[in-house]
Design an enzyme around this catalytic site. Structure first.
Site, PDB file in Angstrom:
ATOM      1  N   TRP A 159      90.962  37.372 -27.414  1.00 21.64           N
ATOM      2  CA  TRP A 159      89.879  37.812 -26.619  1.00 21.64           C
ATOM      3  C   TRP A 159      90.382  37.653 -25.063  1.00 21.64           C
ATOM      4  CZ3 TRP A 159      88.806  33.690 -23.733  1.00 21.64           C
ATOM      5  CH2 TRP A 159      89.233  32.452 -24.229  1.00 21.64           C
ATOM      6  N   ASN A 160      91.270  36.687 -24.653  1.00 20.26           N
ATOM      7  CA  ASN A 160      91.480  36.458 -23.377  1.00 20.26           C
ATOM      8  C   ASN A 160      91.902  37.581 -22.449  1.00 20.26           C
ATOM      9  OD1 ASN A 160      93.908  35.912 -24.397  1.00 20.26           O
ATOM     10  ND2 ASN A 160      94.444  34.253 -23.097  1.00 20.26           N
TER      11      ASN A 160
ATOM     12  N   ARG B  45     100.470  45.527 -25.101  1.00 18.90           N
ATOM     13  CA  ARG B  45     101.842  44.826 -25.234  1.00 18.90           C
ATOM     14  C   ARG B  45     102.584  45.101 -26.818  1.00 18.90           C
ATOM     15  NH1 ARG B  45     102.092  38.723 -22.830  1.00 18.90           N
ATOM     16  NH2 ARG B  45     101.790  38.036 -25.055  1.00 18.90           N
TER      17      ARG B  45
ATOM     18  N   PRO C  51      91.630  43.850 -33.183  1.00 16.12           N
ATOM     19  CA  PRO C  51      91.027  43.001 -32.035  1.00 16.12           C
ATOM     20  C   PRO C  51      90.381  41.896 -32.133  1.00 16.12           C
ATOM     21  CG  PRO C  51      89.874  45.195 -32.005  1.00 16.12           C
ATOM     22  CD  PRO C  51      90.547  45.200 -33.258  1.00 16.12           C
ATOM     23  N   ALA C  52      90.060  40.994 -31.285  1.00 14.71           N
ATOM     24  CA  ALA C  52      89.188  39.802 -31.474  1.00 14.71           C
ATOM     25  C   ALA C  52      88.005  40.305 -31.559  1.00 14.71           C
ATOM     26  CB  ALA C  52      89.390  38.859 -30.204  1.00 14.71           C
TER      27      ALA C  52
ATOM     28  N   GLY D  14      97.667  34.728 -30.366  1.00 18.98           N
ATOM     29  CA  GLY D  14      96.295  33.821 -30.630  1.00 18.98           C
ATOM     30  C   GLY D  14      96.688  32.494 -30.740  1.00 18.98           C
ATOM     31  N   SER D  15      95.934  31.729 -31.365  1.00 16.48           N
ATOM     32  CA  SER D  15      96.227  30.411 -31.346  1.00 16.48           C
ATOM     33  C   SER D  15      97.255  29.687 -32.669  1.00 16.48           C
ATOM     34  CB  SER D  15      94.824  29.525 -31.684  1.00 16.48           C
ATOM     35  OG  SER D  15      94.658  30.020 -33.183  1.00 16.48           O
TER      36      SER D  15
ATOM     37  N   GLU E  22     102.933  35.240 -30.865  1.00 20.71           N
ATOM     38  CA  GLU E  22     102.494  34.657 -29.412  1.00 20.71           C
ATOM     39  C   GLU E  22     101.720  33.760 -29.558  1.00 20.71           C
ATOM     40  OE1 GLU E  22     104.447  35.175 -27.179  1.00 20.71           O
ATOM     41  OE2 GLU E  22     105.687  37.116 -27.356  1.00 20.71           O
ATOM     42  N   LEU E  23     101.871  32.254 -29.519  1.00 24.71           N
ATOM     43  CA  LEU E  23     100.760  31.358 -29.917  1.00 24.71           C
ATOM     44  C   LEU E  23     100.209  30.713 -28.511  1.00 24.71           C
ATOM     45  CD1 LEU E  23     102.351  30.319 -33.117  1.00 24.71           C
ATOM     46  CD2 LEU E  23     100.808  32.133 -32.884  1.00 24.71           C
TER      47      LEU E  23
ATOM     48  N   ARG F 280      93.729  31.879 -12.441  1.00 29.14           N
ATOM     49  CA  ARG F 280      93.706  33.139 -13.116  1.00 29.14           C
ATOM     50  C   ARG F 280      92.869  33.346 -14.283  1.00 29.14           C
ATOM     51  NH1 ARG F 280      97.869  37.182 -15.726  1.00 29.14           N
ATOM     52  NH2 ARG F 280      98.629  35.396 -16.501  1.00 29.14           N
TER      53      ARG F 280
ATOM     54  N   CYS G   3      97.144  31.766 -21.865  1.00 29.82           N
ATOM     55  CA  CYS G   3      98.128  30.792 -22.541  1.00 29.82           C
ATOM     56  C   CYS G   3      98.954  30.306 -21.635  1.00 29.82           C
ATOM     57  CB  CYS G   3      98.820  31.743 -23.793  1.00 29.82           C
ATOM     58  SG  CYS G   3      99.348  33.234 -23.377  1.00 29.82           S
TER      59      CYS G   3
ATOM     60  N   GLU H 207     107.813  39.663 -26.553  1.00 28.93           N
ATOM     61  CA  GLU H 207     107.171  40.901 -26.157  1.00 28.93           C
ATOM     62  C   GLU H 207     107.408  41.240 -24.804  1.00 28.93           C
ATOM     63  OE1 GLU H 207     102.975  40.216 -27.071  1.00 28.93           O
ATOM     64  OE2 GLU H 207     103.185  41.195 -28.900  1.00 28.93           O
TER      65      GLU H 207
HETATM   66  P1  NAP Z   1      92.479  32.872 -32.473  1.00 35.12           P
HETATM   67  O1  NAP Z   1      91.155  32.174 -32.839  1.00 35.12           O
HETATM   68  O2  NAP Z   1      93.695  32.341 -32.904  1.00 35.12           O
HETATM   69  O3  NAP Z   1      92.372  34.461 -32.810  1.00 35.12           O
HETATM   70  C1  NAP Z   1      92.968  35.343 -32.295  1.00 35.12           C
HETATM   71  C2  NAP Z   1      92.953  36.601 -33.233  1.00 35.12           C
HETATM   72  O4  NAP Z   1      92.942  36.460 -34.672  1.00 35.12           O
HETATM   73  C3  NAP Z   1      91.463  37.168 -33.203  1.00 35.12           C
HETATM   74  O5  NAP Z   1      91.657  38.443 -33.425  1.00 35.12           O
HETATM   75  C4  NAP Z   1      91.060  36.610 -34.668  1.00 35.12           C
HETATM   76  O6  NAP Z   1      89.782  37.287 -34.910  1.00 35.12           O
HETATM   77  C5  NAP Z   1      92.114  36.579 -35.377  1.00 35.12           C
HETATM   78  N1  NAP Z   1      91.914  35.614 -36.629  1.00 35.12           N
HETATM   79  C6  NAP Z   1      91.272  34.549 -36.685  1.00 35.12           C
HETATM   80  N2  NAP Z   1      91.644  33.810 -37.900  1.00 35.12           N
HETATM   81  C7  NAP Z   1      92.350  34.725 -38.614  1.00 35.12           C
HETATM   82  C8  NAP Z   1      92.839  34.706 -39.884  1.00 35.12           C
HETATM   83  N3  NAP Z   1      92.516  33.799 -40.958  1.00 35.12           N
HETATM   84  N4  NAP Z   1      93.877  35.966 -40.335  1.00 35.12           N
HETATM   85  C9  NAP Z   1      93.905  36.963 -39.411  1.00 35.12           C
HETATM   86  N5  NAP Z   1      93.510  37.062 -38.160  1.00 35.12           N
HETATM   87  C10 NAP Z   1      92.489  35.817 -37.722  1.00 35.12           C
HETATM   88  O7  NAP Z   1      92.696  32.866 -30.818  1.00 35.12           O
HETATM   89  P2  NAP Z   1      91.759  33.334 -29.494  1.00 35.12           P
HETATM   90  O8  NAP Z   1      90.739  32.081 -29.457  1.00 35.12           O
HETATM   91  O9  NAP Z   1      91.195  34.642 -29.806  1.00 35.12           O
HETATM   92  O10 NAP Z   1      92.635  33.147 -28.521  1.00 35.12           O
HETATM   93  C11 NAP Z   1      92.899  32.180 -27.788  1.00 35.12           C
HETATM   94  C12 NAP Z   1      94.476  31.707 -28.231  1.00 35.12           C
HETATM   95  O11 NAP Z   1      95.406  32.695 -28.057  1.00 35.12           O
HETATM   96  C13 NAP Z   1      94.924  30.564 -27.191  1.00 35.12           C
HETATM   97  O12 NAP Z   1      95.503  29.413 -28.030  1.00 35.12           O
HETATM   98  C14 NAP Z   1      95.908  30.993 -26.317  1.00 35.12           C
HETATM   99  O13 NAP Z   1      96.928  30.314 -25.980  1.00 35.12           O
HETATM  100  C15 NAP Z   1      96.492  32.042 -27.412  1.00 35.12           C
HETATM  101  N6  NAP Z   1      97.159  33.474 -26.415  1.00 35.12           N
HETATM  102  C16 NAP Z   1      98.460  33.193 -26.537  1.00 35.12           C
HETATM  103  C17 NAP Z   1      99.075  34.309 -25.768  1.00 35.12           C
HETATM  104  C18 NAP Z   1     100.595  34.287 -25.732  1.00 35.12           C
HETATM  105  O14 NAP Z   1     101.142  35.411 -25.516  1.00 35.12           O
HETATM  106  N7  NAP Z   1     101.370  33.356 -26.346  1.00 35.12           N
HETATM  107  C19 NAP Z   1      98.453  35.406 -25.006  1.00 35.12           C
HETATM  108  C20 NAP Z   1      96.992  35.090 -25.062  1.00 35.12           C
HETATM  109  C21 NAP Z   1      96.689  34.249 -25.720  1.00 35.12           C
HETATM  110  P3  NAP Z   1      88.174  36.944 -34.704  1.00 35.12           P
HETATM  111  O15 NAP Z   1      88.170  37.146 -33.007  1.00 35.12           O
HETATM  112  O16 NAP Z   1      87.609  37.991 -35.466  1.00 35.12           O
HETATM  113  O17 NAP Z   1      88.274  35.660 -35.069  1.00 35.12           O
END
Ligand code: NAP
Length: 488
Positions: free
Chosen positions: A161-162, A170, A186-187, A239-240, A261-262, A289, A295, A469
């Site tokens: 979502w961020n 990307r 998407p989130a 995501g996480s 990308e975590l 920002r 992340c 990416e």
């Molecule tokens: P998240 O909770 O891991 O969710 C990311 C995505 O995964 C969402 O679309 C979520 O869907 C989905 N998801 C959750 N559980 C899943 C499962 N069991 N199977 C498949 N998909 C699943 O992360 P977030 O809170 O949205 O984002 C924040 C995290 O992203 C932070 O840790 C940040 O550092 C990281 N991030 C990394 C980068 C990078 O490039 N390295 C860039 C941006 C963000 P729902 O929304 O429906 O739960």
């Protein structure tokens, strides 16, 4: 089909269904997911909530379009991507308002995100016609070694979502440039931006089935079913780290290629010979920002002792002057967090750090009232063992610690399971580069507060991810190297 009309002059009402093949459809169950405004907590609208069968229908649509898209001339794929770039930039202000509304980020950040997101379309339009190949004579001399980069196949793209626009483009742009069709998940917190971008792409000429979008409140079962469909060959997840580990296990069953990308835990290292003005400017960007919800956000600020007190005083002054409010208010510089859970996590990390001996220099308390706000905060003298040094705070809190030597700074910077981004400030470029080389992470910004660039390889080491990416590296994530041994 249901739709949502956000405030402002837009080119269309945003479809709130599932994009499967050529049509937007409602979920068969009629179920929906509420989308909230983080500045007030009020519900803005609802989007379709897909079940497993709809995830598989999206794979059907991507499979039906796959052969034709893979065979589409690279120049034609490039033209479609370039049309997406122009169509997106034509709606920069409208999309920025939408991102600010559903994500909460301040408008300048949202405008920057749209430009960054659109740039992936332009960059990969340029890359689509430059997919490499290789030809060599085998060492024994008996045959030629021919290597071709073919599209890897149907890709599942899961985004956070961020950065609701940029994380989608990307992935989509290199997938399409390589000749792959895809399904975007998407989130759930910010689906409207992804739906708007998908409709912009559809109108810009992306053929039916090439990009499909599935929103769901059951990401686990829906994504698992998609990843167990033998037609799917690629997973790209942002995501996480916690969810990334789960998805790597899911991808293992069909041995699906996975780009990850975590999470991050970026160190921001300032040596006492740094230009203090530049370091403060960079810290404001790297920390604030997206109100810290990035992340790449500076999570741990390590400042050499000689400059430490002056740095903290200046940072407090700058962060204390930021205007906090709804992202859509043009005066806002720091918007709300995404949800209550995010605010609670920030509060927990600050309370833990203060309990272990850190000093609150600014902010540090959750305000009462509506919306998910946390104030810009600075905590100094953060003690080793504090949770905030281990976990992403993902909010507007700068945790500052003093250090003495370069070796100590490197050891502190590397004391984490993460390895995404780092920042180094020094007036001595030789020293800054030597330290940059020793920090275990995928990206280092030297004397600047921003690393992201569509033309650069973005990604992490250690538990921050796998693959890259952006740049030509990002394209190869969607290609298979096919080797043909030829005798002629
Ligand atoms: P998240 O909770 O891991 O969710 C990311 C995505 O995964 C969402 O679309 C979520 O869907 C989905 N998801 C959750 N559980 C899943 C499962 N069991 N199977 C498949 N998909 C699943 O992360 P977030 O809170 O949205 O984002 C924040 C995290 O992203 C932070 O840790 C940040 O550092 C990281 N991030 C990394 C980068 C990078 O490039 N390295 C860039 C941006 C963000 P729902 O929304 O429906 O739960």
């Amino acid at each position: 089909m249901t739709s949502y009309t956000p405030p402002g002059d837009g080119p269309f009402a945003i479809p709130t269904g599932l994009l499967i093949g050529e049509r937007w459809t409602a979920a068969a169950s009629g179920a929906t997911i509420a989308v909230d405004d983080p500045a007030t907590g009020a519900t803005l609208t609802e989007v379709a909530d897909a079940a497993v069968a709809e995830g598989i229908a999206a794979v059907d649509a991507a499979a039906a379009a796959a052969a034709e898209w893979a065979a589409t001339a690279p120049r034609k794929r490039a033209d479609v991507l370039l049309a997406c770039f122009h169509a997106m930039m034509a709606q920069q202000e409208w999309l920025a308002q939408l991102i600010s509304l559903e994500n909460g980020k301040a408008l300048p950040d949202a405008r920057g995100e749209v430009a960054y997101a659109a740039e992936f379309f332009r960059w990969y339009a340029e890359e689509a016609v430059r997919i490499p190949g290789e030809l060599a004579t085998s060492p024994a001399g008996g045959n030629r070694i021919m290597v071709q980069y073919q599209p890897i196949g149907i890709a599942l793209l899961i985004t956070p979502w961020n950065f609701p626009a940029a994380m989608a483009t990307r992935k989509i742009a290199p997938a399409l440039a390589a000749g792959c069709t895809c399904i975007l998940k998407p989130a759930s917190e910010t689906p409207l931006t992804a739906l708007a971008v998908a409709e912009i792409m559809r109108r810009a000429g992306v053929p039916a089935g090439v990009v499909n979008v599935v929103t769901t409140s059951q990401p686990g079962p829906v994504c698992s079913a998609i990843l167990h469909d033998p037609r799917v060959r690629k997973l790209s997840f942002t995501g996480s780290t916690q969810v990334g580990r789960v998805l790597l296990r899911e991808a293992a069953d069909q041995v699906i290629s996975a780009s990850m990308e975590l999470g991050g835990n970026a160190p921001f290292v300032v040596f006492d010979d740094a230009d203090l003005d530049a370091a403060i400017e960079g810290a404001m960007v790297a920390k604030m920002r997206n109100a810290g919800e990035a992340c790449t956000a500076a999570n741990r600020l390590y400042v050499q002792r000689g400059i430490h007190d002056a740095f903290v005083a200046r940072l407090v002054e700058r962060m204390g002057a930021l205007k906090v409010g709804a992202g859509t208010d043009p005066a806002t510089q720091c918007g709300p967090m995404i949800n209550r859970k995010a605010v609670d996590k920030i509060e927990r990390l600050v309370v833990d750090a203060v309990g272990k001996g850190a000093r609150v220099e600014l902010g540090g308390e959750t305000p009462a009232g509506d919306g998910y706000f946390y104030p810009p905060s600075v905590i100094a003298d953060v003690k080793p063992g504090s949770e905030i040094l281990r976990e992403e705070v993902f909010g507007p809190v700068a945790a500052v610690t003093a250090f003495d030597t370069a070796d100590e700074a490197v050891a502190l910077a590397n004391d984490t399971e993460y390895g995404l981004a780092a920042y180094v400030y020094s007036g001595d470029l030789k020293r800054a580069l030597a330290v940059a080389e020793r920090i275990e992470c995928g990206m280092v910004a030297v004397n600047r507060g921003l690393v992201s660039d569509a033309a650069a390889p973005f990604g992490g080491m250690k538990q921050s991810g796998l693959g890259r990416e952006g740049s030509h590296h990002g394209l190869l994530e969607y290609c298979e190297a096919k080797y043909i041994a030829v005798t002629w």
